[in-house]
Design an enzyme around this catalytic site. Structure first.
Site, PDB file in Angstrom:
ATOM      1  N   PRO A 285       0.541  -1.532   0.005  1.00  0.00           N
ATOM      2  CA  PRO A 285      -0.125   0.181  -0.243  1.00  0.00           C
ATOM      3  C   PRO A 285       0.997   1.121  -0.223  1.00  0.00           C
ATOM      4  O   PRO A 285       1.674   1.684   0.840  1.00  0.00           O
ATOM      5  CB  PRO A 285      -1.196  -0.235   1.344  1.00  0.00           C
ATOM      6  CG  PRO A 285      -0.928  -1.534   1.729  1.00  0.00           C
ATOM      7  CD  PRO A 285       0.510  -2.020   1.238  1.00  0.00           C
ATOM      8  N   GLU A 286       1.018   1.912  -1.134  1.00  0.00           N
ATOM      9  CA  GLU A 286       1.313   3.269  -1.225  1.00  0.00           C
ATOM     10  C   GLU A 286      -0.073   4.325  -1.163  1.00  0.00           C
ATOM     11  O   GLU A 286      -0.782   4.045  -0.892  1.00  0.00           O
ATOM     12  CB  GLU A 286       2.173   3.694  -2.103  1.00  0.00           C
ATOM     13  CG  GLU A 286       3.271   2.238  -2.705  1.00  0.00           C
ATOM     14  CD  GLU A 286       3.599   2.917  -3.964  1.00  0.00           C
ATOM     15  OE1 GLU A 286       4.398   3.768  -4.460  1.00  0.00           O
ATOM     16  OE2 GLU A 286       4.647   1.267  -3.706  1.00  0.00           O
TER      17      GLU A 286
ATOM     18  N   ARG B 172       2.321  -9.940   7.123  1.00  0.00           N
ATOM     19  CA  ARG B 172       3.568 -10.020   8.330  1.00  0.00           C
ATOM     20  C   ARG B 172       4.329  -9.024   8.490  1.00  0.00           C
ATOM     21  O   ARG B 172       5.027  -8.688   9.543  1.00  0.00           O
ATOM     22  CB  ARG B 172       5.095  -9.343   6.277  1.00  0.00           C
ATOM     23  CG  ARG B 172       4.555 -10.545   5.524  1.00  0.00           C
ATOM     24  CD  ARG B 172       4.902 -10.518   4.120  1.00  0.00           C
ATOM     25  NE  ARG B 172       6.743 -10.186   3.992  1.00  0.00           N
ATOM     26  CZ  ARG B 172       7.254  -9.624   3.087  1.00  0.00           C
ATOM     27  NH1 ARG B 172       6.213  -9.635   1.619  1.00  0.00           N
ATOM     28  NH2 ARG B 172       7.936  -9.294   2.917  1.00  0.00           N
TER      29      ARG B 172
END
Length: 266
Positions: A2-3, A105
């Site tokens: 996600p940016e 993660r």
DNA sequence: CGCAGCGCCTGAAGGC
DNA sequence: TGCCTTCAGGCGCTGC
């Protein structure tokens, strides 16, 4: 990963669903990265904002719940609690729904701070202007990039010259602007091109609902479509759209970087 | 204060 | 088939 465009897509979906709701219960993974989630218990959500890749959830008690999605973070609002293995935090709302943060993660982070006090979140405190901000000018970018002798791509990823670009959109913007990622300074004309490229690449990606390559899903579980419009990232070996030279890949400061050695000269 | 280097994480993919 | 290694990479932290 996600940016800015992915986080903005999630923000726009979450805001109408959770604004005005109170948090009646909160649980979290024991890691200190996520345990601050429970501090939001009892508060009322006023609105969901975003700066760069950070989601800023305004609470009614002069605090903000801040969520960074890291690499694999996913937010959703199901009708029931999630008992999946990757749930890192969840907040029960007063309408019976749940705001759930999954993160395989565990690169994500959650914090609750006094409203506007980012003194303990260095990247957010030092965050550059939004690409859409009128303050994000060619002159600003030129000056910000030439203050440091780090590689231009490394500087873009630092979030200081401009907010919200990660590895995908940094490669895209540098390609579109014909700027070499490994250069350590930039001319005024190149900075002007790069400024325009950042604005265009980010705006298009928002329009496309973000880029889904592996893990990214929006708040409704949907995928973005911007992966079909990438012109550089992940295209090593394929011909450059401008000059047909095969794009090359190299590691720049521990990030895989794709670029055109012919087009991206300055 | 700037910044290089490192650590955090785990599923997927590739090598043998 | 299965074990091992490598890779993906944003950012916080440490120490120079």
């Amino acid at each position: 990963m996600p940016e800015l465009p992915e986080v903005e897509t999630i923000r726009a979906q979450l805001d109408p669903v959770i604004s005005g709701r109170s948090i009646v219960r909160a649980t979290s993974h024991p890691s200190g990265k996520f345990s601050p989630a429970i501090e939001a218990n009892g508060a009322l959500i006023e609105q969901v904002r975003r700066r760069g890749k950070y989601l800023l959830i305004d609470l009614d008690d002069d605090r903000e719940l801040i969520i960074h999605l890291g690499m694999t973070g996913v937010l959703s609002v199901p009708n029931n609690a999630d008992d999946g293995a990757y749930v890192r935090a969840q907040w029960e709302l007063d309408d019976g729904r749940w705001l759930v943060f999954n993160d395989v993660r565990r690169f994500g982070r959650i914090r609750v701070v006094t409203a506007g006090d980012y003194s303990t979140i260095a990247t957010l405190r030092n965050l550059g202007p939004e690409p859409s901000d009128p303050a994000f000018t060619a002159a600003h970018l030129h000056q910000a990039l030439n203050k440091s002798s780090r590689r231009l791509k490394t500087q873009l990823l630092s979030q200081r010259p401009v907010a919200g670009l990660g590895n995908i959109y940094a490669d895209e913007a540098l390609w579109l602007a014909k700027v070499r990622p490994t250069a350590r300074s930039i001319t005024k004309p190149a900075a002007a091109r790069l400024r325009d490229a950042c604005v265009k690449v980010i705006a298009s990606a928002i329009d496309n609902g973000g880029t889904t390559l592996r893990d990214y899903r929006d708040a409704e579980g949907g995928s973005g479509s911007n992966q079909f419009y990438l012109r550089c990232y992940g295209r090593s070996g394929e011909p450059c759209e401008r000059c047909a030279t095969p794009l090359r890949a190299m590691v720049v400061d521990a990030r895989t970087t794709t670029w055109c050695a012919v087009c991206q000269k300055s």
